[in-house]
Design a protein around this motif. Structure first.
Motif, short mmCIF file in Angstrom:
data_model
loop_
_atom_site.label_atom_id
_atom_site.label_comp_id
_atom_site.label_asym_id
_atom_site.label_seq_id
_atom_site.Cartn_x
_atom_site.Cartn_y
_atom_site.Cartn_z
N ARG A 18 42.85 40.43 61.09
CA ARG A 18 44.28 40.67 60.88
C ARG A 18 44.60 40.96 59.42
NH1 ARG A 18 47.23 35.74 62.38
NH2 ARG A 18 45.62 35.88 63.92
N GLU A 19 44.05 40.19 58.53
CA GLU A 19 44.34 40.37 57.10
C GLU A 19 43.75 41.68 56.56
OE1 GLU A 19 46.40 38.82 55.14
OE2 GLU A 19 46.94 37.39 56.70
N ILE A 58 45.85 44.66 54.89
CA ILE A 58 45.52 45.16 53.55
C ILE A 58 45.30 46.67 53.60
CG2 ILE A 58 43.77 45.11 51.73
CD1 ILE A 58 43.45 42.08 52.43
N LEU A 59 44.57 47.14 54.61
CA LEU A 59 44.31 48.58 54.73
C LEU A 59 45.60 49.37 54.93
CD1 LEU A 59 41.10 48.75 56.93
CD2 LEU A 59 41.30 49.26 54.51
N LYS A 60 46.50 48.85 55.71
CA LYS A 60 47.75 49.56 56.01
C LYS A 60 48.71 49.55 54.83
CE LYS A 60 47.03 50.32 60.45
NZ LYS A 60 46.06 51.34 60.67
N ASN A 61 48.76 48.44 54.09
CA ASN A 61 49.83 48.28 53.10
C ASN A 61 49.40 48.29 51.64
OD1 ASN A 61 51.76 47.96 55.18
ND2 ASN A 61 51.09 45.86 55.45
N SER A 62 48.15 47.98 51.34
CA SER A 62 47.78 47.79 49.93
C SER A 62 46.79 48.82 49.40
CB SER A 62 47.18 46.39 49.74
OG SER A 62 48.14 45.42 50.09
N VAL A 63 45.91 49.32 50.22
CA VAL A 63 44.88 50.25 49.74
C VAL A 63 45.51 51.63 49.56
CG1 VAL A 63 42.68 51.35 50.25
CG2 VAL A 63 43.03 48.95 50.82
N ASP A 90 43.75 54.42 48.46
CA ASP A 90 42.69 55.41 48.34
C ASP A 90 43.04 56.65 49.16
OD1 ASP A 90 40.23 56.87 48.54
OD2 ASP A 90 39.16 55.03 48.04
N PRO A 91 43.01 57.83 48.56
CA PRO A 91 43.34 59.05 49.32
C PRO A 91 42.31 59.38 50.40
CG PRO A 91 42.62 59.61 47.11
CD PRO A 91 42.74 58.11 47.16
N GLY A 92 41.14 58.78 50.34
CA GLY A 92 40.13 59.01 51.37
C GLY A 92 40.46 58.35 52.69
N LEU A 93 41.41 57.43 52.69
CA LEU A 93 41.82 56.74 53.91
C LEU A 93 43.08 57.37 54.50
CD1 LEU A 93 41.24 53.04 52.90
CD2 LEU A 93 39.94 54.38 54.53
N HIS A 94 43.08 58.68 54.57
CA HIS A 94 44.26 59.37 55.07
C HIS A 94 44.36 59.38 56.59
CE1 HIS A 94 41.05 62.34 55.10
NE2 HIS A 94 41.70 62.93 56.08
N THR A 95 43.26 59.16 57.29
CA THR A 95 43.29 59.20 58.75
C THR A 95 43.77 57.87 59.31
OG1 THR A 95 41.02 58.42 58.96
CG2 THR A 95 41.36 60.80 58.81
N MET A 96 44.21 57.94 60.52
CA MET A 96 44.65 56.73 61.22
C MET A 96 43.41 55.92 61.58
SD MET A 96 47.91 56.77 61.41
CE MET A 96 48.26 55.63 62.72
N SER A 97 43.42 54.68 61.19
CA SER A 97 42.29 53.80 61.50
C SER A 97 42.83 52.47 62.00
CB SER A 97 41.41 53.60 60.28
OG SER A 97 42.13 52.97 59.26
N ILE A 107 39.57 44.89 48.66
CA ILE A 107 39.93 44.21 49.91
C ILE A 107 39.45 42.77 49.88
CG2 ILE A 107 39.56 44.20 52.41
CD1 ILE A 107 39.29 47.30 52.18
N ARG A 108 38.25 42.55 49.37
CA ARG A 108 37.71 41.20 49.27
C ARG A 108 38.55 40.33 48.35
NH1 ARG A 108 32.62 38.82 46.56
NH2 ARG A 108 32.23 37.05 47.91
N ARG A 109 38.98 40.90 47.23
CA ARG A 109 39.83 40.17 46.28
C ARG A 109 41.18 39.81 46.93
NH1 ARG A 109 38.65 43.29 42.32
NH2 ARG A 109 40.32 44.76 42.69
N GLU A 110 41.75 40.75 47.69
CA GLU A 110 43.00 40.48 48.40
C GLU A 110 42.81 39.41 49.46
OE1 GLU A 110 46.28 41.79 48.17
OE2 GLU A 110 45.51 42.32 46.20
N LEU A 111 41.68 39.43 50.15
CA LEU A 111 41.38 38.39 51.14
C LEU A 111 41.31 37.02 50.50
CD1 LEU A 111 38.66 39.75 53.60
CD2 LEU A 111 40.95 38.99 54.15
N ALA A 112 40.70 36.95 49.32
CA ALA A 112 40.59 35.67 48.61
C ALA A 112 41.98 35.11 48.28
CB ALA A 112 39.78 35.85 47.33
N ALA A 113 42.91 35.99 47.95
CA ALA A 113 44.26 35.54 47.62
C ALA A 113 45.04 35.11 48.86
CB ALA A 113 45.01 36.65 46.90
N ARG A 114 44.73 35.70 50.02
CA ARG A 114 45.52 35.45 51.23
C ARG A 114 44.95 34.36 52.12
NH1 ARG A 114 48.03 40.97 53.15
NH2 ARG A 114 48.22 41.99 51.15
#
Length: 118
Positions: free
Chosen positions: A15-16, A20-25, A27-34, A76-83
Motif C-alpha cells: 500500500r505504501e 509513493i509511486l502515485k504521489n511522490s515519485v 521520474d519521467p520514466g514512470l509515465h505509464t499506468m502501473s 522509495i525506500r527512504r519514504e518507506l522508512a519515514a512512513r
C-alpha cells in the motif's frame, strides 16, 4: 505458510509503495499506468520483492518503467522508512507482473470462442 504479522507487513508495504509511486515519485520514466500487485517481504525484513503490473503491453515501455523504478528505489525506500514503523526497512527489488495482462488476454479469447460458437 506466512504468519498474520508477515501478511500484514506485506500489505502495508504494498500500500505504501503504491502511494509513493502515485504521489511522490517524479521520474519521467514512470509515465505509464502501473499498479503494485503485491509485495513479499522476507521474515528478517532485509529484502522485499515488489510485483508491479503495467497497463501498456509494449515491452519497451515496460522496460523503461522497470529501469525508472530501479533508479527510484532509494527514494522509495527512504519514504518507506519515514512512513512505516519497522525496525528495518527492506531493500526493494521490483519485478514485472504480467498476470493482469494475461488474464485480460484469456478473457478476450474466451469471449471469441463463446461468440464464435453462436
Amino acid at each position: 505458510m506466512p504468519s498474520f504479522r508477515s501478511e500484514r507487513i506485506n500489505e502495508e508495504v504494498r500500500r505504501e509503495v503504491e502511494h509513493i509511486l502515485k504521489n511522490s515519485v517524479k521520474d519521467p520514466g514512470l509515465h505509464t499506468m502501473s499498479s503494485v500487485v503485491r509485495a513479499e517481504v522476507t521474515r528478517d525484513l532485509a529484502h522485499a520483492k515488489i510485483y508491479v503490473s503495467f497497463l501498456e503491453d509494449e515491452q519497451s515501455a515496460q522496460q523503461a518503467c522497470m529501469e525508472a523504478l530501479k533508479r527510484a528505489s532509494g527514494f522509495i525506500r527512504r519514504e518507506l522508512a519515514a512512513r512505516l514503523n519497522l525496525r528495518r526497512v527492506p531493500d526493494l527489488k521490483f519485478v514485472a507482473d504480467n498476470s493482469i495482462a494475461y488474464a485480460v488476454s484469456m478473457s478476450h479469447k474466451i469471449d471469441q470462442v463463446i461468440h464464435g460458437n453462436d
